[in-house]
Design an enzyme around this catalytic site. Structure first.
Site, PDB file in Angstrom:
ATOM      1  CB  CYS A   1      -1.907   6.190  -0.267  1.00  0.00           C
ATOM      2  SG  CYS A   1      -3.033   5.081   0.579  1.00  0.00           S
TER       3      CYS A   1
ATOM      4  CG  HIS B   1      -3.572   7.062  -4.013  1.00  0.00           C
ATOM      5  ND1 HIS B   1      -3.367   5.695  -3.993  1.00  0.00           N
ATOM      6  CD2 HIS B   1      -4.303   7.353  -2.903  1.00  0.00           C
ATOM      7  CE1 HIS B   1      -3.924   5.199  -2.905  1.00  0.00           C
ATOM      8  NE2 HIS B   1      -4.499   6.171  -2.236  1.00  0.00           N
TER       9      HIS B   1
ATOM     10  CG  ASN C   1      -6.687   3.228  -1.481  1.00  0.00           C
ATOM     11  OD1 ASN C   1      -5.534   2.879  -1.727  1.00  0.00           O
ATOM     12  ND2 ASN C   1      -6.988   4.297  -0.768  1.00  0.00           N
TER      13      ASN C   1
END
Ligand code: UT7
Length: 340
Positions: free
Chosen positions: A118, A261, A291
């Site tokens: 990520c 993020h 996500n």
């Protein structure tokens, strides 16, 4: 690729994005999982996620996002020197960037994958900037893309509800140092805590002969200790952002947008609160996409540039975090395409 003889700044020129057509709501997940829209929304802010279908390979999504960034930049694809693909879910373990390079027509570019989960897009941004600053590249196409849907256990409600597929891209260009759009960055890794979030090699060997038993390829579904990752994020992200602001002599009040993020709305809120930033300056599209790993930051940036929230000259504080464990922050100024 050849070396030019001057240090340069980095311009953030144009963005692109691509997401799969199929959107799956929380209610749809609860058709086969013991979960609910209320649980997922209240704990994460996620309302739906995109799941790649036939024809929507990681390579295809990344190329679509990249193509759009090149079009918006107004660049001939052949003028790109480097195609950098941040992904943990390539179509080919040898790397998917060269296929993306071919699809977008960046015939003069070198292309390679970069894996940092990520944090991948942020790590990719810093890597790209080094090529631009030293003169090894004039133009870079940076893409963050992930298709975690193929590495989830769709019966594990503690993980599968969180993730989705997508791709985002950024066209970056060398510029005079005085116009530099990457004002500072900090990156960090801590492999001692890698067991918090893993997509590990599957066990399994085939015995060819006694004593000769190579491991079989393949990975187990994503595993996460959600609470540990949550605690890590709300501790490290404000700390790394504060350190970066101090290092660059930037007041938090000067930040136009906080671009984190997109993992959990509660993390976004906690980080904003610790920086003293009001909710209106926090970019979030978790409700629609969940996500998307390396894609979250460029996907969000593209949305906010496209709808006019992010404007040329604005200051963006960004932070990525995730498996590794890895994390980092960057302070950026959006330039946008050159106007004729
Ligand atoms: O990009 C990588 C970065 N990843 C992250 O940032 C993730 C960080 N972690 C988180 O966002 C949160 O920890 C989660 C959203 C993953 C979980 O939220 P939580 O508030 O930490 O929940 P929990 O794990 O403590 O679980 C609470 C309860 C448990 O039930 P019991 O033991 O209290 O009866 C879980 O079994 O919620 C249950 N649960 C669910 N219930 C309904 C877990 N997942 C679900 C679900 N639906 N999907």
């Amino acid at each position: 690729m050849t070396l030019a003889a001057f240090p340069a700044g980095v311009s953030l020129v144009a963005s692109g994005a691509a997401t799969p057509a199929c959107s799956v709501s929380n209610d749809q997940l609860s058709l086969w999982l013991d979960t609910s829209d209320d649980w997922i929304r209240s704990r994460t802010g996620i309302g739906a996620r995109r799941i790649a279908g036939p024809g929507e390979s990681l390579t295809a999504l990344a190329a679509a996002a990249g193509r759009q960034a090149l079009e918006r930049a107004g660049w001939d694809p052949a003028s790109v020197d480097l195609v950098l693909l941040a992904t943990s879910t390539p179509d080919d373990l040898f790397g998917s960037a060269p296929q993306v390079q071919a699809l977008v027509g960046a015939t003069g570019a070198v292309a390679f994958d970069l894996t940092a989960a990520c944090s991948g897009f942020l790590f990719g941004l810093v890597t790209a900037s080094q090529y631009l600053r030293c003169g090894a590249a004039q133009r870079v196409l940076l893409i963050g893309a992930d298709q975690l849907s193929r590495w989830l256990d769709w019966q594990d409600r503690s993980t599968c509800v969180l993730f989705g597929d997508g791709a985002g891209a950024l066209a970056l260009e060398a510029c005079p140092a005085i116009e530099d759009g990457l004002l500072g960055f900090r990156l960090a890794s801590d492999g001692r805590r890698s067991d918090c979030l893993r997509l590990p090699q599957r066990d399994g060997r085939q015995e060819l002969q006694p004593g000769i038993s190579p491991q079989e390829g393949g990975f187990s579904p994503l595993q996460m200790n959600g609470q540990e990752v949550y605690k890590f994020a709300v501790r490290e992200v404000p700390a790394v952002l504060k350190a970066l602001l101090a290092e660059t002599g930037t007041e938090a009040a000067a930040i136009d947008w906080l671009l984190l993020h997109q993992a959990n709305q509660r993390i976004l809120d906690a980080v904003a609160e610790r920086l003293g930033l009001p909710a209106e300056r926090v970019l979030s599209n978790l409700a629609a996409y969940g996500n998307t790993s390396a894609a979250t930051i460029p996907l969000m940036l593209h949305e906010a540039v496209s709808d006019g929230r992010v404007r040329p000259g604005q200051l963006i504080a960004s932070s990525g975090f995730g498996a590794g464990l890895s994390w980092g922050a960057a302070l950026m100024r959006w330039r946008g395409p050159a106007t004729a």
